[in-house]
Design a protein around this motif. Sequence first.
Motif: not given
Length: 232
Positions: A25-40
């Motif tokens: 985990p220390a080697q993984t940089i979390p992304s600031a982006y998150r996909f929007i899974e819903t459409r409505q």
Amino acid sequence: MRVLGTFTGLIAAAIAFFVGPQILPAQTIPSAYRFIETRQEAGPFAGWIASGTGQFGYGPGPGPISGARYELGFGGPVSLEGVVGVIDSARNIVDPRRVEGNRVIGETPVTMATADLRLKLSVTGPRTWHRLNPFVLVGAGLAWDLAEDSELEEDMEETDRFDFGTSFVAEIGGGLRWFATERVILRTDGLFYLWRLEAPAGFRDPDRGFENVGQSEWANATSVTLGVGYRF
């Protein structure tokens, strides 16, 4: 020696098992982006609108606006919104028979209903950045006044009375959504509107001193609203 090698291998495997999950985990940089899974998305909104009243001041004035919206996404940065709203304000009753500067004889309530479709473009695409999702939009629809005629206008000639009627509305603006959770969002919008005010015949009569007055004019309005939404 073979036993020692096997024992050493087991120790190395144990160390890798317990220490490895802590190192990765220390080697993984979390992304600031998150996909929007819903459409409505659907939800209410409320705010304030400030509108121009036209050349002679008989158009609807500023007031609170409220309503509801429904959004359908297309799997990318573009989505379509259907919006209905109500504007509670007031307008001046203006008598063209009076001299300029003394034409306002009172005020009457205005209850405007609006219905429109808006094309919305997400700046960050179908994803959020630190839970934020800015957007721009354009739209068009209709607006009409639901209020009854004022008693003050009963003494005026019918051709002198202003009637908002049903008007075409164009709008452009933008806003920002904050995804509190994957399902619940908070949203703020800022919009610029254009709608048409029809001039009564009495305000176009040259015998009363009205020169070069068109049959209609465009009035603008700006609004700021806050809303909540539920994603599904």
